[in-house]
Structure formats: structure tokens, C-alpha cells
Enzyme design. Structure first.
Site, PDB file in Angstrom:
ATOM      1  N   ASP A  63       2.107 -20.648  -7.943  1.00 50.13           N
ATOM      2  CA  ASP A  63       2.725 -20.500  -9.262  1.00 50.13           C
ATOM      3  C   ASP A  63       2.174 -21.533 -10.248  1.00 50.13           C
ATOM      4  O   ASP A  63       2.041 -21.267 -11.450  1.00 50.13           O
ATOM      5  CB  ASP A  63       4.247 -20.655  -9.126  1.00 50.13           C
ATOM      6  N   ARG A  67      22.788  -6.294 -24.922  1.00 50.88           N
ATOM      7  CA  ARG A  67      22.836  -5.538 -26.181  1.00 50.88           C
ATOM      8  C   ARG A  67      22.795  -4.038 -25.907  1.00 50.88           C
ATOM      9  O   ARG A  67      21.872  -3.552 -25.226  1.00 50.88           O
ATOM     10  CB  ARG A  67      21.666  -5.952 -27.083  1.00 50.88           C
ATOM     11  N   LYS A 114       6.700 -26.474 -11.463  1.00 51.55           N
ATOM     12  CA  LYS A 114       5.405 -26.011 -12.011  1.00 51.55           C
ATOM     13  C   LYS A 114       5.510 -25.776 -13.511  1.00 51.55           C
ATOM     14  O   LYS A 114       4.528 -25.899 -14.238  1.00 51.55           O
ATOM     15  CB  LYS A 114       4.907 -24.770 -11.253  1.00 51.55           C
ATOM     16  N   TRP A 142      11.330 -10.730 -17.525  1.00 50.95           N
ATOM     17  CA  TRP A 142      11.261 -10.765 -16.060  1.00 50.95           C
ATOM     18  C   TRP A 142      12.262  -9.802 -15.414  1.00 50.95           C
ATOM     19  O   TRP A 142      11.934  -9.094 -14.469  1.00 50.95           O
ATOM     20  CB  TRP A 142      11.443 -12.191 -15.555  1.00 50.95           C
TER      21      TRP A 142
END
Ligand SMILES: NC(=O)c1ccc[n+]([C@@H]2O[C@H](COP(=O)([O-])OP(=O)(O)OC[C@H]3O[C@@H](n4cnc5c(N)ncnc54)[C@H](O)[C@@H]3O)[C@@H](O)[C@H]2O)c1
Ligand SMILES: O=P(O)(O)OC[C@H](O)CO
Length: 371
Positions: free
Chosen positions: A246, A34, A193, A13
Site C-alpha cells: 500500500d 443522500r 502509509k 471506496w
């Protein structure tokens, strides 16, 4: 020239949102923990682990040094799993204290120990004005957006000005962002949700069909609304992008990690198997317990979420989840939400109790949003 922004967290995301912002004209620097991941994004404009096959905008930069990512940033977006948000935010204290950049949560979980929403954790750890905090939510499956499929989202802040600023920045030809000022509703929608999507995954895994799923989605929305309203949110937020929107996306899509986790549970895998199988974050698994605790504190009944917990705990056979959509009693109940129905003494009593609590707290929902 667009604003200079930092996106912290380079999973599916965070990276997708970085692309959304860059495609809207912002100058984006990603922070990845990283170094090799930061290097791949910065040099190859790819994040092959989380977004295979996606080319990122040429303008995106990335670093594994947090201080460098946030230096001069006019907006800061946070997209790590909620269980690590507090730890990540602590590192942000010094640079944030020196700036007035809005902080935007892209996360859809609550803190397990405290049950706090992510905007509340941000406010507590950074000690900043709530008007400087925003949250983004909506039907936003990362891979679809990374493929530039048309999508809507919603940004919420107690300050409409902040919400509008972020919404303008997080908009581009394939991503349209709306605004509201119901922060609690917008965040709870994203958390709740996930729990219903786990339930849908479970019945999918068992092999039940569309009637069962439609029943769970519809009654799930009632549970979401009851819970959110009890915590000062507006019912209409639950019927908007951050709630129903959603819920539909997450319950329908095999791309959803929560849905996938549920499906594996429904197929008979244990929670331990599922957690070790998942390579990405399924926030719903960790949110069940704190959300049920919050529900109990306000006397909100959540029979579907309760049954998800029993499947997670191994105390309910997944195939038994759907038929009893109430754990209350066998008396036929009204279809409306606890807050809306007037045909049950219990619901009415709870409504009075909530009104009394609100009155005792000395304020309406906007004030409670900031708690
Ligand atoms: N993926 C989606 O479609 C999507 C859409 C909307 C919202 N969200 C929400 O966004 C949040 C992040 O999810 P994701 O999908 O990117 O997860 P992910 O599992 O794809 O990636 C998480 C990233 O966070 C990093 N990370 C973990 N702990 C960290 C720490 N302490 N400091 C810095 N980085 C850390 C990981 O290395 C990884 O890069 C979740 O709350 C999720 O619910 C996800
Ligand atoms: O993959 P999930 O289940 O975390 O869902 C991703 C987004 O929250 C969908 O809006």
C-alpha cells in the site's frame, strides 16, 4: 447465489468495494446518506460524483435508509471517513444486535480523539465479539479497481474463519484477496502509509526527485514497522500488501488523495487551503497527531511523520523536510528498525521496555490485538 451484503458509505471506496463484491457474486445493497446519490446508484448504476465514467453492476441496489440496507444482510461493510465512523456505528447498534453478520472495516484512519483503530471503535460501539470483526486493506486505489485493473488485497480478523469468509466474498477475476490474523498490523499499515504518502507528496510539490522519494519511502517503512511492532503487530505484515504494498501504491499514484494533499502543501498552500480544496477524504491529514501521540507513548521515533506535522503546522518550510531523516542526533545510526538493530543503546533499552510492558500486560501480540 452469493451472500446478501450491505455496504455502508457510498464514496469512492465504498462504491468500488460494492462493485468488487457484486462482481464476485454477492447481492449488494449500498447505503448512501443522500437520497439523490442512492437513487443514482440504484437506478442509473452510476456514482458520477465519486466514480465518473464507471458503470456499476446491474445487480447493485442502493438506499438512503440504513435499516433497509442492513435488513437480512449476512455481511456488513463500513466505508465512511474514520472521523464519522463512531457516529455511523451508533445507528447500526439495533440491527447488528439482532444479527450475527460479520462487520468489515474498509477504513484507513484512527479515531482522532482516542487514537483507536477502526476495529476497536467497532468493537466498543457495537459491543460485538472481535472474532466477528474483519478489516480489509492493501494497495487499493479505488478508481483503478473500479476500472477492473488486477489488484490484490488482504482481509484480517482475529478469527481466520471470518477472514476467509470475507476474503472469499471479496474476490473476483480482477480482485484477489489474501488473509491474515494480524489485525493491528493490517490496520496500522493502512493508516501509516498515508502519513508517508503525505511526506512524498510534499517533496514532490517542492520539486525533489526520485532519490529523495526513495529515501523517504524506505525510511518511512522503518518508521511504520517500529510503530506497528511496538503495538503488538508482526513486522512481516508491514512487508506485505497492507504495508509495503500500500505504501508503494499510495506514494506513487497521483490518484492518491493523501499524496495530492502533500503535493499542495509542498507547493506552498496552507493546510486550511488544502482541506478546503479536497473534495474527498485524505485520512492522513487527521491521523498525524494521534499517531504521533501513540508513538510517543511507546517511545517510538518517527522523524518523517514528525516533519510532516511541522509542515502541516506551518513551522517547517516544505523544502527542508527531506535532508534530516532523523530528529534524534547526528551520530550515524544503523539502518535496521529500532526493533531489529543492536548497535544503539537506546534501541535496546526500548526493546527491553516493550518486552516488559508486554509481560506486564500478561500476553502476546494476539491478545494485545484485541485490546
Ligand atoms: N478511495 C480509496 O481509494 C480508498 C481505498 C482504500 C481505503 N479507503 C478508505 O475508505 C474510507 C472511505 O474513503 P472514501 O475514499 O470512500 O472517501 P470519500 O471521501 O470518497 O467518501 C466518503 C463517503 O462517506 C460519506 N459519509 C461521510 N460521513 C458519513 C456518515 N456519518 N454517515 C454516512 N456516510 C458518511 C460521504 O457522504 C461520502 O459518500 C477512508 O477511511 C479511506 O481511507 C479509500
Ligand atoms: O487516495 P488515498 O490516499 O486515500 O489512498 C487510497 C488507498 O488507501 C490506496 O490503497
Amino acid at each position: 447465489m452469493g451472500p446478501k451484503v450491505a455496504v455502508l458509505g457510498a464514496g469512492s471506496w465504498g462504491t468500488t468495494f460494492g462493485k468488487v463484491l457484486a462482481d464476485g457474486g454477492a447481492r449488494v445493497t449500498m447505503w448512501a446518506r443522500r437520497p439523490e446519490q442512492a437513487h443514482e446508484i440504484d437506478e442509473a448504476k452510476r456514482n458520477s460524483q465519486y466514480l465518473p465514467g464507471i458503470n456499476l453492476p446491474r445487480s447493485i441496489r442502493a438506499t438512503h435508509r440504513l435499516a433497509k440496507a442492513v435488513e437480512g444482510a449476512e455481511q456488513i461493510y463500513l466505508s465512511v471517513p474514520s472521523k464519522t465512523a463512531r457516529e455511523a456505528l451508533k445507528q447500526l447498534r439495533p440491527p447488528v444486535a439482532r444479527s450475527d453478520a460479520p462487520i468489515v472495516s474498509l477504513m484507513k484512519g484512527v479515531e482522532k480523539r482516542s487514537g483507536m483503530r477502526m476495529s476497536q471503535v467497532i468493537e466498543e460501539v457495537l459491543g460485538c465479539d472481535p472474532d466477528r470483526i474483519a478489516v480489509a486493506s492493501g494497495p487499493n486505489l479505488a478508481l483503478e479497481i473500479a476500472r477492473e485493473q488486477p489488484t490484490a488485497a488482504v482481509v484480517s480478523s482475529t478469527s481466520r474463519e471470518t477472514a476467509e469468509l470475507i476474503a472469499r466474498t471479496a474476490s473476483n477475476p480482477y480482485f484477489r484477496t489474501f488473509v491474515n490474523t494480524d489485525v493491528a498490523g493490517t490496520e496500522f499499515g493502512g493508516v501509516l502509509k498515508n502519513l508517508i504518502a503525505v511526506a512524498i507528496g510534499i517533496v514532490d510539490g517542492v520539486g525533489y526527485g526520485e532519490n529523495t522519494k526513495a529515501s523517504i519511502i524506505t525510511r518511512g517503512l522503518v518508521e511504520m514497522t517500529d510503530f506497528a511492532v511496538a503495538y503488538g503487530a508482526q513486522a512481516e505484515t508491514m512487508h506485505g500488501l497492507a504495508g509495503l504494498g500500500d505504501l508503494i501504491a499510495t506514494c506513487q499514484s497521483p490518484l492518491s488523495r493523501n499524496n495530492t494533499a502533500g503535493r499542495l502543501l509542498g507547493q506552498g498552500y496552507t493546510l486550511q487551503d488544502v482541506v478546503s480544496h479536497m473534495e474527498q477524504t485524505a485520512e492522513g491529514l487527521g491521523s498525524v497527531e494521534p499517531m504521533l501521540k501513540l508513538a510517543r507513548a511507546k517511545g517510538v521515533e518517527m522523524p518523517i511523520v514528525q516533519q510532516v506535522k511541522m509542515v502541516l503546522d506551518g513551522t517547517m518550510n516544505p523544502k527542508d523536510i527531506a535532508p534530516h531523516l532523523t530528529t534524534d542526533d547526528d551520530t550515524p545510526q544503523g539502518e535496521r528498525t529500532q526493533n531489529g538493530q543492536d548497535d544503539r543503546g537506546g534501541a535496546l533499552r526500548r526493546a527491553f521496555q516493550r518486552a516488559r510492558d508486554l509481560f506486564r500486560d500478561g500476553g502476546g501480540s494476539a491478545r494485545r490485538d484485541r485490546s
